[in-house]
Structure formats: structure tokens, C-alpha cells
Design a protein around this motif. Sequence first.
Motif, PDB file in Angstrom:
ATOM      1  N   ALA A  84       1.553   1.977  -4.369  1.00  0.00           N
ATOM      2  CA  ALA A  84       1.914   0.587  -4.640  1.00  0.00           C
ATOM      3  C   ALA A  84       1.900  -0.266  -3.382  1.00  0.00           C
ATOM      4  CB  ALA A  84       3.296   0.525  -5.293  1.00  0.00           C
ATOM      5  N   PHE A  85       2.313   0.309  -2.244  1.00  0.00           N
ATOM      6  CA  PHE A  85       2.411  -0.487  -1.015  1.00  0.00           C
ATOM      7  C   PHE A  85       1.394  -0.078   0.060  1.00  0.00           C
ATOM      8  CE2 PHE A  85       6.709  -0.740  -2.881  1.00  0.00           C
ATOM      9  CZ  PHE A  85       6.787  -2.116  -3.027  1.00  0.00           C
ATOM     10  N   GLY A  86       0.767   1.069  -0.126  1.00  0.00           N
ATOM     11  CA  GLY A  86      -0.220   1.501   0.865  1.00  0.00           C
ATOM     12  C   GLY A  86      -1.614   1.646   0.288  1.00  0.00           C
ATOM     13  N   SER A 244     -13.438  -2.706   0.826  1.00  0.00           N
ATOM     14  CA  SER A 244     -13.354  -4.159   0.917  1.00  0.00           C
ATOM     15  C   SER A 244     -12.031  -4.712   0.392  1.00  0.00           C
ATOM     16  CB  SER A 244     -14.512  -4.796   0.134  1.00  0.00           C
ATOM     17  OG  SER A 244     -14.476  -4.397  -1.234  1.00  0.00           O
ATOM     18  N   LEU A 245     -11.447  -4.011  -0.569  1.00  0.00           N
ATOM     19  CA  LEU A 245     -10.221  -4.494  -1.186  1.00  0.00           C
ATOM     20  C   LEU A 245      -8.969  -4.066  -0.419  1.00  0.00           C
ATOM     21  CD1 LEU A 245      -9.244  -6.125  -3.624  1.00  0.00           C
ATOM     22  CD2 LEU A 245      -9.120  -3.997  -4.922  1.00  0.00           C
ATOM     23  N   PHE A 246      -8.949  -2.803   0.017  1.00  0.00           N
ATOM     24  CA  PHE A 246      -7.753  -2.247   0.657  1.00  0.00           C
ATOM     25  C   PHE A 246      -7.856  -2.136   2.182  1.00  0.00           C
ATOM     26  CE2 PHE A 246      -7.938  -0.399  -3.646  1.00  0.00           C
ATOM     27  CZ  PHE A 246      -6.726  -0.860  -4.144  1.00  0.00           C
ATOM     28  N   GLY A 247      -8.985  -2.574   2.738  1.00  0.00           N
ATOM     29  CA  GLY A 247      -9.198  -2.437   4.179  1.00  0.00           C
ATOM     30  C   GLY A 247      -8.174  -3.147   5.034  1.00  0.00           C
ATOM     31  N   GLY A 248      -7.602  -4.221   4.505  1.00  0.00           N
ATOM     32  CA  GLY A 248      -6.652  -5.003   5.293  1.00  0.00           C
ATOM     33  C   GLY A 248      -5.270  -4.398   5.384  1.00  0.00           C
ATOM     34  N   ILE A 249      -4.995  -3.345   4.624  1.00  0.00           N
ATOM     35  CA  ILE A 249      -3.653  -2.749   4.657  1.00  0.00           C
ATOM     36  C   ILE A 249      -3.714  -1.304   5.165  1.00  0.00           C
ATOM     37  CG2 ILE A 249      -2.733  -4.235   2.845  1.00  0.00           C
ATOM     38  CD1 ILE A 249      -3.016  -1.822   0.923  1.00  0.00           C
ATOM     39  N   ILE A 250      -4.638  -1.013   6.059  1.00  0.00           N
ATOM     40  CA  ILE A 250      -4.758   0.348   6.577  1.00  0.00           C
ATOM     41  C   ILE A 250      -3.465   0.798   7.248  1.00  0.00           C
ATOM     42  CG2 ILE A 250      -5.836  -0.494   8.712  1.00  0.00           C
ATOM     43  CD1 ILE A 250      -7.339   2.173   8.858  1.00  0.00           C
ATOM     44  N   GLY A 251      -2.784  -0.135   7.933  1.00  0.00           N
ATOM     45  CA  GLY A 251      -1.515   0.215   8.568  1.00  0.00           C
ATOM     46  C   GLY A 251      -0.466   0.621   7.549  1.00  0.00           C
ATOM     47  N   SER A 252      -0.426  -0.083   6.432  1.00  0.00           N
ATOM     48  CA  SER A 252       0.517   0.266   5.368  1.00  0.00           C
ATOM     49  C   SER A 252       0.159   1.594   4.730  1.00  0.00           C
ATOM     50  CB  SER A 252       0.521  -0.830   4.298  1.00  0.00           C
ATOM     51  OG  SER A 252       1.033  -2.045   4.813  1.00  0.00           O
ATOM     52  N   ALA A 253      -1.147   1.844   4.584  1.00  0.00           N
ATOM     53  CA  ALA A 253      -1.590   3.127   4.018  1.00  0.00           C
ATOM     54  C   ALA A 253      -1.111   4.279   4.884  1.00  0.00           C
ATOM     55  CB  ALA A 253      -3.109   3.152   3.892  1.00  0.00           C
ATOM     56  N   LEU A 254      -1.263   4.119   6.181  1.00  0.00           N
ATOM     57  CA  LEU A 254      -0.840   5.149   7.133  1.00  0.00           C
ATOM     58  C   LEU A 254       0.672   5.340   7.091  1.00  0.00           C
ATOM     59  CD1 LEU A 254      -1.678   7.033   9.511  1.00  0.00           C
ATOM     60  CD2 LEU A 254      -1.304   5.086  11.028  1.00  0.00           C
ATOM     61  N   ALA A 255       1.405   4.229   7.182  1.00  0.00           N
ATOM     62  CA  ALA A 255       2.867   4.303   7.232  1.00  0.00           C
ATOM     63  C   ALA A 255       3.450   4.875   5.941  1.00  0.00           C
ATOM     64  CB  ALA A 255       3.451   2.918   7.503  1.00  0.00           C
ATOM     65  N   THR A 318      -1.119  -2.612  -6.429  1.00  0.00           N
ATOM     66  CA  THR A 318      -0.937  -2.498  -4.986  1.00  0.00           C
ATOM     67  C   THR A 318      -0.602  -3.871  -4.427  1.00  0.00           C
ATOM     68  OG1 THR A 318      -2.436  -0.617  -4.748  1.00  0.00           O
ATOM     69  CG2 THR A 318      -1.995  -1.911  -2.775  1.00  0.00           C
ATOM     70  N   ILE A 319       0.477  -3.910  -3.648  1.00  0.00           N
ATOM     71  CA  ILE A 319       0.980  -5.164  -3.096  1.00  0.00           C
ATOM     72  C   ILE A 319       0.786  -5.185  -1.588  1.00  0.00           C
ATOM     73  CG2 ILE A 319       3.031  -6.626  -2.830  1.00  0.00           C
ATOM     74  CD1 ILE A 319       4.167  -5.156  -5.314  1.00  0.00           C
ATOM     75  N   ASP A 320       0.300  -6.291  -1.065  1.00  0.00           N
ATOM     76  CA  ASP A 320       0.202  -6.494   0.378  1.00  0.00           C
ATOM     77  C   ASP A 320       1.580  -6.930   0.866  1.00  0.00           C
ATOM     78  OD1 ASP A 320      -0.220  -7.317   2.987  1.00  0.00           O
ATOM     79  OD2 ASP A 320      -2.140  -8.279   2.570  1.00  0.00           O
ATOM     80  N   GLU A 321       2.256  -6.051   1.601  1.00  0.00           N
ATOM     81  CA  GLU A 321       3.632  -6.350   2.027  1.00  0.00           C
ATOM     82  C   GLU A 321       3.717  -7.561   2.938  1.00  0.00           C
ATOM     83  OE1 GLU A 321       6.433  -2.657   2.354  1.00  0.00           O
ATOM     84  OE2 GLU A 321       4.542  -2.141   3.361  1.00  0.00           O
ATOM     85  N   SER A 322       2.658  -7.842   3.683  1.00  0.00           N
ATOM     86  CA  SER A 322       2.697  -8.963   4.622  1.00  0.00           C
ATOM     87  C   SER A 322       2.685 -10.315   3.909  1.00  0.00           C
ATOM     88  CB  SER A 322       1.505  -8.883   5.587  1.00  0.00           C
ATOM     89  OG  SER A 322       0.275  -8.992   4.883  1.00  0.00           O
ATOM     90  N   THR A 323       2.107 -10.361   2.724  1.00  0.00           N
ATOM     91  CA  THR A 323       2.016 -11.626   1.989  1.00  0.00           C
ATOM     92  C   THR A 323       2.811 -11.602   0.684  1.00  0.00           C
ATOM     93  OG1 THR A 323       0.021 -10.931   0.777  1.00  0.00           O
ATOM     94  CG2 THR A 323      -0.291 -11.989   2.929  1.00  0.00           C
ATOM     95  N   GLY A 324       3.106 -10.400   0.205  1.00  0.00           N
ATOM     96  CA  GLY A 324       3.796 -10.275  -1.070  1.00  0.00           C
ATOM     97  C   GLY A 324       2.892 -10.478  -2.270  1.00  0.00           C
ATOM     98  N   GLU A 325       1.595 -10.581  -2.030  1.00  0.00           N
ATOM     99  CA  GLU A 325       0.642 -10.810  -3.111  1.00  0.00           C
ATOM    100  C   GLU A 325       0.003  -9.498  -3.576  1.00  0.00           C
ATOM    101  OE1 GLU A 325      -2.181 -13.611  -1.703  1.00  0.00           O
ATOM    102  OE2 GLU A 325      -0.749 -15.275  -1.580  1.00  0.00           O
ATOM    103  N   TYR A 326      -0.417  -9.486  -4.831  1.00  0.00           N
ATOM    104  CA  TYR A 326      -1.073  -8.309  -5.383  1.00  0.00           C
ATOM    105  C   TYR A 326      -2.532  -8.227  -4.909  1.00  0.00           C
ATOM    106  CZ  TYR A 326       2.733  -7.433  -8.701  1.00  0.00           C
ATOM    107  OH  TYR A 326       3.947  -7.136  -9.273  1.00  0.00           O
ATOM    108  N   LEU A 327      -2.889  -7.067  -4.407  1.00  0.00           N
ATOM    109  CA  LEU A 327      -4.305  -6.793  -4.146  1.00  0.00           C
ATOM    110  C   LEU A 327      -4.959  -6.285  -5.425  1.00  0.00           C
ATOM    111  CD1 LEU A 327      -4.059  -4.960  -0.689  1.00  0.00           C
ATOM    112  CD2 LEU A 327      -4.793  -7.312  -1.115  1.00  0.00           C
TER     113      LEU A 327
END
Length: 489
Positions: A84-86, A244-255, A318-327
Motif C-alpha cells: 500500500a505504501f511501498g 513508470s508508475l512506481f518509480g518515484g517511490i523507490i525509497g518507500s519501497a525500500l523502507a 498504493t499511496i504516495d506518502e509524500s503527496t498523500g495521493e493514490y498512484l
Amino acid sequence: MEQILTNLSNILWSTPMIIFCVLVGVYFSVRTKFLQIRHVKEMIRLLFSGKSSDEGVSSFQALTLALSGRIGVGNISGTATAIAFGGPGAVFWMWVIAFVGATSAFVESTLAQIYKEKQDGQYRGGPAFYIEKGLGWKWFAVIFAIATLIAMAVLFPGVQSNSIAISIETAFGVETAITGAVLVLVLGLIIFGGIKRIVNVAQYVVPIMAVGYILVTLIIVGLNFNEIPAVFSLIFSSAFGSDSLFGGIIGSALAWGIKRGLYASEAGQGTGAHPAAAAEVSHPVKQGLVQAFSIYLDVLFVCTATALMILFTSAYNTIDESTGEYLVQNVTGVEEGPGYTQAAVDTVFPGFGSGFVAIAILFFAFTTILAFYYIAETNLAYLIKGKNNKIALNVLKVTLLVTTFYGAVKEAALAWALGDIGLGVLVWLNLIAILLLAKPAIIALKDYEQQKKQGLDPTFNSTKLGIKNADFWANGYEKAKNKKNEKVS
């Protein structure tokens, strides 16, 4: 209050923690020459070897008791939350932490066996014991024992009971307070029966529940066979930021992958070391290898089963924690957690998902609370060894039952925040300890491998190997086993 707890959790699980966990696992992998690969066959062989005794349990019983703690809410709720978050990439990082974490589990479990002792007619051991005997840091051992007592009796049970109560309410409409009361009643009947009753429950329930859960996963994957390449491609591309969709949250995926992988597997946390010490084995490495394999069983099988059910049916957001928006928003009206798994099963077996997942969580989480009690009891025994501890034990049992009920009726976010704080403290303390105390475990591994090359069934002699304060193994296993009229600590 909730915000304060969340901030504390974020500090404990900041980037330095994540890097430290991975580096320790990599370091042990190198020091042991990647035993998690070299000794897989031996791990499986050892699973069913050995027998229990009056003082200890068999290797398999110790494994199931450890798996009781490892296989819990983290395998269902935790895995779903990681996605959901990563994003799907978090699953890959859960695999990574399982691979490197297997060596951390080996080291801590081997150390628990090396420095175990006999108390009140049964084997006791774990981080507090090996910290005091191996490092000579009594103060550090006491801190760990107290922290573990608080985590296991106060902070952790609520995470498990909360997920049980919510899933039962969702599936069957039973009020959380009623579920909490029933949990307390059944738990009380078992934990007041002692360690043997706990082990007897674990050795039957754990294998049955794990196999049943994985079978449902295999059916779902089989019915979506054509999607296998796409799903695994999504996991890997998301993990490395190329999707292309989840590339921006790689840090969240790792964490999220590492945090939930650690929570589910308990590798490096020190909790698995407690049941490992209870095993009746002729050499500490035997149980160390069994416990290393338990990480594979936990994450690579059960956590992966959850992830595959969710991803193959696209039953997740899946939610982008930095923006709170749904990916990605594939399901509506479903809270992050077990609801994803329930929705996944429902896509294949309409009307079956909620009930199935609720029952799975019930058994997974229930046996985990049993393991929590055993670990808490072991640390209490360390703190008050040699004293009449019946009153203290009863206080411990009542405390765990109260916090179990409290967790069942509280909000999920609060329960998870408390659990993350408890886990973070234990991981920091135990990883520092086993990093400083790795040498005896490495010596034991080399001794085991040398004896195996000679065609022997390895036995351990701490005196011969120059390992100090490993009193149980002084002058060899046979003498330890045959000691008569041993003075109870």
C-alpha cells in the motif's frame, strides 16, 4: 498521543536503522560464507532430527515455536501495508531482508544455544543471557530483558489481537470486545498450562495453518498462470525504480519492504533466539541452521503467498506518502491491510475471502501471542533467576491478557505504532550485541563443518574451543546431558 508515537517510530525506523540492518546481514553472510545458500540441504535435514527431553524441546518443536512468533499479522497485514505504501517493489526488499536476515537469525540462535542454562528443570536462553555471558555486560543484558518484557507483554500483543478482532468483525460481524474476551479466555487456559502446553499447540497449529494458506495462494496463481511474468516483472521493476508508475517511490519501497520484512521475520530482533535455546541438540549450530531456515519459511513462503494473492488479482491501492495521493486505486472502501487479502481471495472465491483471511489471521496471530508470552517469560526468568517467581509470572500472564484485550478494541494505527516502537528498540539492541559477539558463533560453525567433513554427528565442547562462560557445554555435550543433581540456578 498518536502523533508522538508515530514520530518516535519514524526515528527508530529512520534511514540509519534500515542501512544498519542490511549491513549486519551482509556482514554475517560474508563471515559465514553465505551459509544460507551452502547449508540449505542441511537445514531441511535438521528440521526433523532430534528428540525432546525433560529439559528441552525437539528441533522441530523449537522451530514451530519460533515460527509462531514469526508467522503472524505481519505476514498478512504487514505485507499488504508494505504494498500500500511501498508498491509492489516492497515485496522484493522483503525477500532481500529475508535472505540476508537468515544469517542474523543463525548467529543469534547459535549464540542462544551456546550460552543457554538450565533453570527450574528447563533450558533458558536468549539475548539477555548471551549478552551477559558473552560480552560481560550485565547492565546491557538487563536493559534488553526489560525492553523485551515491555515489548512482548505490553506493546506487541495488541498488534496481533487488533488484527484478529477487526478481521473477525469484518467477516462475521462479531464485536471486537467479544472477540477480545474470547481470545483472553483461550490464551489464559494455554499460558497458565506452561511451556509444554504452548509447544504442543504450536507444533500442530503452525504447520496446518501455513500449508492451508499457501494452498489457497497456489490455486489463485494457477488460475492466473498467464500473469506470472507480468507480476514478477512488476515486482522487480518497481523495486529498482524503473517502473513508470512506481518509480518515484523507490525509497518507500525500500523502507517499507525492509521494515515489514523485519517485522514479519523477526530476523535480528532476538526473539527467535529464545525458543532456539530451548531445543535439545548436541551442537548449537544445529538449531542455528534450523532457525535460519525458519526465515525462509516465514517470508519466502507465507509473506510471498500474501503478496502474490494481492498482486495477481490487483486487489490493492498504493499511496504516495509524500503527496498523500493514490498512484493506484484498484479497490475502494478497503483499509490498507488484511482487507486487500480478503478482496484478493474474493475475486477467485466470491464470498469466501473475508472468512478465510479472518480465520488465517486468527490462527497466525493467536500463536504469535503465545510465542510472545514464552519470550516474555524467559526474560522474566533471567531477571529474577534463583528467586521465587510464581507471583511475578502470574503478574506477567495477567498483563499480557489485559494488553491483548486492550489491543482488540483500539484503533489499528495506534496498535501498529506501538508495535513498531517495540520492534525498533529490540532490533537496535540485539543487532549491536550479536555484531560484537559474532566470534563464538563463527567458531561453532567452523567446528560443526569440520566434524561433518569427518562423517561425525557433531557435538559441542565449549572448553575445547576456548569459549568462556558457556557453562552448559563445558567439557562436552555428553557430560552436559548426563549431569546429575545439577544445582538449579
